[in-house]
Scaffold this active site. Sequence first.
Site, PDB file in Angstrom:
ATOM      1  CG  ASP A  47      -1.603  -1.156   1.591  1.00  0.00           C
ATOM      2  OD1 ASP A  47      -1.552  -2.109   0.808  1.00  0.00           O
ATOM      3  OD2 ASP A  47      -2.225  -1.183   2.658  1.00  0.00           O
ATOM      4  CD  GLU A 222      -7.100  -5.180   3.967  1.00  0.00           C
ATOM      5  OE1 GLU A 222      -6.486  -5.790   4.856  1.00  0.00           O
ATOM      6  OE2 GLU A 222      -6.800  -5.273   2.768  1.00  0.00           O
TER       7      GLU A 222
HETATM    8  C1  FRU Z   1      -3.849  -3.720   2.599  1.00  0.00           C
HETATM    9  C2  FRU Z   1      -3.246  -4.085   3.937  1.00  0.00           C
HETATM   10  C3  FRU Z   1      -3.652  -3.089   5.010  1.00  0.00           C
HETATM   11  C4  FRU Z   1      -2.545  -3.238   6.012  1.00  0.00           C
HETATM   12  C5  FRU Z   1      -1.345  -3.447   5.126  1.00  0.00           C
HETATM   13  C6  FRU Z   1      -0.291  -4.343   5.698  1.00  0.00           C
HETATM   14  O1  FRU Z   1      -3.122  -4.241   1.530  1.00  0.00           O
HETATM   15  O2  FRU Z   1      -3.625  -5.395   4.306  1.00  0.00           O
HETATM   16  O3  FRU Z   1      -4.947  -3.304   5.528  1.00  0.00           O
HETATM   17  O4  FRU Z   1      -2.405  -2.111   6.821  1.00  0.00           O
HETATM   18  O5  FRU Z   1      -1.826  -4.011   3.925  1.00  0.00           O
HETATM   19  O6  FRU Z   1       0.835  -4.360   4.875  1.00  0.00           O
END
Ligand code: FRU
Length: 501
Positions: A47, A222
Amino acid sequence: MKMTREQLYRRIEQAEPGEIAKLEAQIATCSWRQSYHIQPVTGLLNDPNGFSYYQGYYHLFYQWFPLGTEHGLKYWYHTRSNNLVNWENVGIAIEPGGPYDSHGAYSGSAIEKDGKLNLIYTGNTRDKNWIRHPYQCLAIMDEENVVTKFEHPVISDVPAGYTEHFRDPKVWQHDDVYYCVIGAQRMDETGCTMLYRSADLKHWQFLGEIMTTLPSFGYMWECPDYLEMEGQGVLIFSPQGIQPEAERYHNIYQSGYLIGEPLDLESREFKHGKFHELDRGFDFYAPQTMHSPDGRRILVAWMGLPDLAYPTDDSGWAHCLTLPRQLSIQGDKLIQQPVPEMAQLRGEQQGIQAQSTINNESRSFAGFHGIAYELECEISQNDANLVGIEFRASDTEKTIVQYNQLDRKLILDRSHSGAALSEANGTIRSCSLDVDSEAEVHNVIKLRMFVDSSSVEIFVNDGQEVFTSRIFPSRDSAGIQFFAHGGKADFKMVIWKYEME
Ligand code: FRU
């Protein structure tokens, strides 16, 4: 070879001697390294985080596991740019491993306060039974890019009624007050967004859920992001657990948005229209937006999806970020255009142009080839059944974008693009083009494509739709063919080359 849990949760200084050099050597010979996209120096990127403007630079951080291409111990890696085009690697911003982020410095956002950049993120911890305990943490970055973690979490508890899937704070300021949305899962395993309020970014008051008309839409939301533009409220999030429906929701996880009246910050009621997917391609997740100093709303996403293997895994790195896109609203939809700054990539180039009526054939044009370029193509006077472009093409490989006039669908086909991707995510994506859009009335299709060594982003009809995808062709697959079948169409195109050796 899959890493053990112990290997996955190592900090960078716990790497074996020579381990990082080995990854770097593998990466140096990888033909799929990108020319102009943000990609990790080693290991896995996911992300985008903390997208912001501070001290004359755009800052863009990302989730990073340095030691492999699985989802291991996550860091925040820092990049910055003064033009949204050329990004400079700054280095690690947030190191995990403290008492409140022992198992990862997970996603979050950034906001400037009192001359410092405040980074608010989820500290992921696991207990001895491997149960997650998330904390929302604060770290402060100064003018020298030095990041200092605040001693205590700023939100230590998950509110009653919600599971430990509680993460990804996105902060914004409204008048003198800070608000923050957090992605959450209810005890009944449905996803939602939580709303918090703070006067100082350190003390947060839980307000409750944002009330939408989607009480049961996937099992987890998310990376929520709330923003206001053009007098409307927009809630972006990445729901998990949505089943495919006709042309929609074919990726294993989705990212999309709701547009409506500005969120009522007192009642938390959000009156909105239907959920739209942000992107129609294969690889797009966890987008985050920022508000630029000149008032634009700019979005960047992870050009990848969780839980899938990618062909670069064997070369020691995985994934990249999308190009920054500028948002606007048309009706109940977000329009996404590459930021105008992207034109700076062209440098002195005028672009190679061509124009032709293509009649029941497939044609190539002088100068139209390459592995990293921007291609603009306008197709008009179209009475053919099928018109389109084959690119990154050779005798054995090609990626196809085509418009089918009969069912008015735009289709991206990566079934012969090169190294195969996970079957779970499929090989064809299509979407109907808006029937009453101006382009349709005039029978014009405009494609603006950004092709890089292992990706393509296709902006359709001035950003009405975007198809974002990784592709893994060989470097010899550099051909471009334009075609019209079952009739003829006028093609007008320009190409700018972006191969950076
Ligand atoms: C989304 C996610 C988020 C989390 C991060 C961990 O891709 O799962 O929810 O904060 O990646 O790397």
